[in-house]
Design a protein around this motif. Structure first.
Motif, mmCIF file in Angstrom:
data_model
loop_
_atom_site.group_PDB
_atom_site.id
_atom_site.type_symbol
_atom_site.label_atom_id
_atom_site.label_comp_id
_atom_site.label_asym_id
_atom_site.label_seq_id
_atom_site.Cartn_x
_atom_site.Cartn_y
_atom_site.Cartn_z
ATOM 1 N N THR A 29 0.809 -1.224 0.000
ATOM 2 C CA THR A 29 0.000 0.000 0.000
ATOM 3 C C THR A 29 0.841 1.272 0.000
ATOM 4 N N GLY A 30 2.103 1.186 0.429
ATOM 5 C CA GLY A 30 2.911 2.385 0.580
ATOM 6 C C GLY A 30 2.579 3.159 1.838
ATOM 7 N N LEU A 31 1.641 2.669 2.652
ATOM 8 C CA LEU A 31 1.249 3.346 3.881
ATOM 9 C C LEU A 31 2.050 2.827 5.069
ATOM 10 N N PRO A 32 2.337 3.688 6.040
ATOM 11 C CA PRO A 32 2.929 3.187 7.281
ATOM 12 C C PRO A 32 1.889 2.382 8.046
ATOM 13 N N VAL A 33 2.329 1.366 8.751
ATOM 14 C CA VAL A 33 1.428 0.496 9.505
ATOM 15 C C VAL A 33 1.765 0.634 10.983
ATOM 16 N N LEU A 34 0.794 1.089 11.758
ATOM 17 C CA LEU A 34 0.958 1.216 13.205
ATOM 18 C C LEU A 34 0.378 -0.027 13.868
ATOM 19 N N VAL A 35 1.201 -0.716 14.664
ATOM 20 C CA VAL A 35 0.773 -1.939 15.340
ATOM 21 C C VAL A 35 0.906 -1.708 16.844
ATOM 22 N N PRO A 36 -0.185 -1.365 17.521
ATOM 23 C CA PRO A 36 -0.087 -1.116 18.962
ATOM 24 C C PRO A 36 0.106 -2.400 19.758
ATOM 25 N N ARG A 37 0.800 -2.276 20.856
ATOM 26 C CA ARG A 37 0.971 -3.398 21.780
ATOM 27 C C ARG A 37 -0.119 -3.268 22.846
ATOM 28 N N TYR A 38 -1.278 -3.822 22.548
ATOM 29 C CA TYR A 38 -2.389 -3.690 23.491
ATOM 30 C C TYR A 38 -2.247 -4.715 24.616
ATOM 31 N N ARG A 39 -2.914 -4.434 25.732
ATOM 32 C CA ARG A 39 -2.827 -5.302 26.904
ATOM 33 C C ARG A 39 -3.544 -6.632 26.647
ATOM 34 N N LEU A 40 -3.013 -7.688 27.245
ATOM 35 C CA LEU A 40 -3.511 -9.040 27.014
ATOM 36 C C LEU A 40 -4.127 -9.635 28.274
ATOM 37 N N ALA A 41 -5.060 -10.553 28.053
ATOM 38 C CA ALA A 41 -5.652 -11.347 29.129
ATOM 39 C C ALA A 41 -4.730 -12.543 29.419
ATOM 40 N N PRO A 42 -4.851 -13.179 30.565
ATOM 41 C CA PRO A 42 -5.868 -12.931 31.601
ATOM 42 C C PRO A 42 -5.542 -11.780 32.544
ATOM 43 N N GLU A 43 -4.334 -11.213 32.452
ATOM 44 C CA GLU A 43 -3.990 -10.095 33.335
ATOM 45 C C GLU A 43 -4.882 -8.881 33.063
ATOM 46 N N HIS A 44 -5.224 -8.676 31.788
ATOM 47 C CA HIS A 44 -6.008 -7.506 31.394
ATOM 48 C C HIS A 44 -7.135 -7.945 30.458
ATOM 49 N N PRO A 45 -8.241 -8.423 31.004
ATOM 50 C CA PRO A 45 -9.342 -8.885 30.160
ATOM 51 C C PRO A 45 -10.057 -7.722 29.463
ATOM 52 N N PHE A 46 -10.911 -8.062 28.528
ATOM 53 C CA PHE A 46 -11.722 -7.069 27.836
ATOM 54 C C PHE A 46 -12.530 -6.279 28.872
ATOM 55 N N PRO A 47 -12.612 -4.916 28.744
ATOM 56 C CA PRO A 47 -12.346 -4.102 27.550
ATOM 57 C C PRO A 47 -10.969 -3.456 27.494
ATOM 58 N N ALA A 48 -9.987 -3.921 28.276
ATOM 59 C CA ALA A 48 -8.662 -3.306 28.238
ATOM 60 C C ALA A 48 -8.087 -3.227 26.820
ATOM 61 N N PRO A 49 -8.160 -4.300 26.009
ATOM 62 C CA PRO A 49 -7.635 -4.183 24.645
ATOM 63 C C PRO A 49 -8.362 -3.126 23.811
ATOM 64 N N LEU A 50 -9.669 -3.006 24.002
ATOM 65 C CA LEU A 50 -10.427 -2.001 23.263
ATOM 66 C C LEU A 50 -10.031 -0.591 23.681
ATOM 67 N N GLU A 51 -9.800 -0.382 24.957
ATOM 68 C CA GLU A 51 -9.348 0.924 25.429
ATOM 69 C C GLU A 51 -8.018 1.297 24.783
ATOM 70 N N ASP A 52 -7.113 0.324 24.660
ATOM 71 C CA ASP A 52 -5.814 0.590 24.038
ATOM 72 C C ASP A 52 -5.957 0.859 22.547
ATOM 73 N N ALA A 53 -6.882 0.157 21.893
ATOM 74 C CA ALA A 53 -7.109 0.376 20.464
ATOM 75 C C ALA A 53 -7.680 1.770 20.218
ATOM 76 N N VAL A 54 -8.622 2.193 21.055
ATOM 77 C CA VAL A 54 -9.172 3.545 20.939
ATOM 78 C C VAL A 54 -8.077 4.583 21.166
ATOM 79 N N ALA A 55 -7.209 4.341 22.141
ATOM 80 C CA ALA A 55 -6.108 5.274 22.414
ATOM 81 C C ALA A 55 -5.195 5.404 21.205
ATOM 82 N N ALA A 56 -4.910 4.291 20.533
ATOM 83 C CA ALA A 56 -4.047 4.333 19.349
ATOM 84 C C ALA A 56 -4.720 5.103 18.214
ATOM 85 N N TYR A 57 -6.027 4.907 18.048
ATOM 86 C CA TYR A 57 -6.753 5.633 16.996
ATOM 87 C C TYR A 57 -6.772 7.133 17.296
ATOM 88 N N ARG A 58 -7.048 7.483 18.547
ATOM 89 C CA ARG A 58 -7.005 8.898 18.937
ATOM 90 C C ARG A 58 -5.605 9.480 18.724
#
Length: 370
Positions: A161-190
């Motif tokens: 695509t020629g586009l840069p690709v941002l790959v966030p390191r979101y938090r993982l379960a079981p230490e950080h269950p949902f919605p922690a990954p969604l919060e991190d994804a929203v933070a990356a989009y913002r």
């Protein structure tokens, strides 16, 4: 500190290295039947010999391990180490650069989540702001994997695509269950929006659990009123974390990699003590209003195929522009093997076609919000 945003290279599409193209061409010739008519979609052709052989090897060597891994924290940590070590065997092309990102976001004055992960950019890209990006959310059942494990996909996306690709390191379960990954994804989009990347130049993508997360992010973006991305790409999305659909399909599917039993066990870790009550988990009942164009690719042999089909139906019923591609005979997230399988390489080219079609060159300045 912030990692600078790399700019899009002059050419819209960067060609593959010669070795990759030769491997792709050679692999395309080993199909068991004569080449179909040009009008036959690539995803509807018979699996290549290479694809069938690799699926058989994975069925014998990987599936039993995945099926029997215990679902507790100690086994998950072992699985993470094993997967990270195995990822070193799947080397990505050297035509990209990996730029680490760690931004604690303390300068905003607001309680923003830190954004960590990596940029994957072409060698030709300059380290200056860009007018577009792919936000890629890696799979791994919400419990394993990392940006590094998915470089075979993210590097190919950057090249095609020629586009840069941002790959966030979101938090993982079981230490950080949902919605922690969604919060991190929203933070990356913002974070992308706050740095001037227009929503009309952003494509949200993900595979497996990352596909669930990408779709949940698209719904959350609409719910909280952020500008909508240009498009969404889902590879083998894990749509139904209750695993009802995959359990029903288990007897018919010939998935060489995962089973409904193992998916259900991991799902309990992913959702944690709260269970499945969070409405953001339920993609099939999401209203999907004002949804951007969506591309879904799923393997014809995988146990998650009915989930992808059900999501496509839900999106279409809501009026969204959704393209579903069922790749005949392919396994879960076969796109990871795009330097080996002709079908995976073709699927990545289809993804690049979709991304070029949905991204625009003249975004409104009002779209960039903090």
């Amino acid at each position: 500190m912030d990692s600078p945003l790399p700019s899009r290279p002059p050419a819209e599409v960067t060609s593959l290295p010669l070795a990759d193209m030769e491997a792709d061409t050679a692999a395309d010739t080993d199909a068991t039947s004569p080449d179909p008519a040009p009008r036959t979609p690539r995803h509807d052709r018979s699996p290549s010999v290479r694809s069938r052989a690799l699926s058989g090897a994975i069925r014998l060597g990987v599936r039993p391990f995945v099926h029997r891994v215990p679902g507790h924290a100690g086994s998950i940590r072992t699985a993470r180490s094993t997967v990270d070590a195995a990822s070193l065997l799947m080397r990505h092309t050297q035509r990209v650069r990996i730029l680490p990102l760690h931004d604690p976001q303390v300068e905003t004055g607001r309680r923003e989540r830190p954004v960590t992960g990596e940029w994957v950019v072409t060698r030709e890209a300059e380290e200056v702001p860009t007018d577009g990006a792919v936000l890629y959310l890696h799979g791994g059942g919400y419990v394993v994997c990392s940006p590094r494990t998915h470089r075979p996909i993210t590097s190919r996306l950057a090249l095609d695509t020629g586009l840069p690709v941002l790959v966030p390191r979101y938090r993982l379960a079981p230490e950080h269950p949902f919605p922690a990954p969604l919060e991190d994804a929203v933070a990356a989009y913002r974070w992308l929006l706050a740095r001037g990347v227009p929503a009309s130049g952003i494509v949200v993508a993900g595979d497996s659990a990352g596909g669930h997360l990408a779709a949940a992010l698209a719904g959350e973006i609409c719910r909280i009123g952020l500008p909508s991305p240009a498009g969404v790409v889902l590879y083998s999305p894990w749509v139904d974390l209750t695993c009802e659909l995959s359990t029903q399909a288990q007897s018919r599917a010939r998935d060489p990699y995962i089973s409904a039993h193992s998916a259900r066990r991991v799902a309990r870790l992913a959702v944690g003590p709260a269970g499945f009550e969070d409405p953001r988990l339920a993609l099939l009942t999401c209203p999907w209003t004002d949804t951007p164009p969506v591309l879904i690719q799923v393997g014809g042999a995988e146990v998650l195929r009915p989930e992808a089909e059900a999501l496509a139906e839900a999106l279409t019923a809501a009026g969204a522009d959704c393209e579903l591609q069922v790749w005949r005979g392919q396994m879960h997230v076969f796109q990871m093997l795009n330097r080996v399988l002709p079908e995976a390489s073709a699927a990545m080219r289809e993804t690049a076609r979709f991304i070029r079609a949905v991204t625009t060159a003249a975004p409104s300045a009002a779209e960039a919000v903090a």
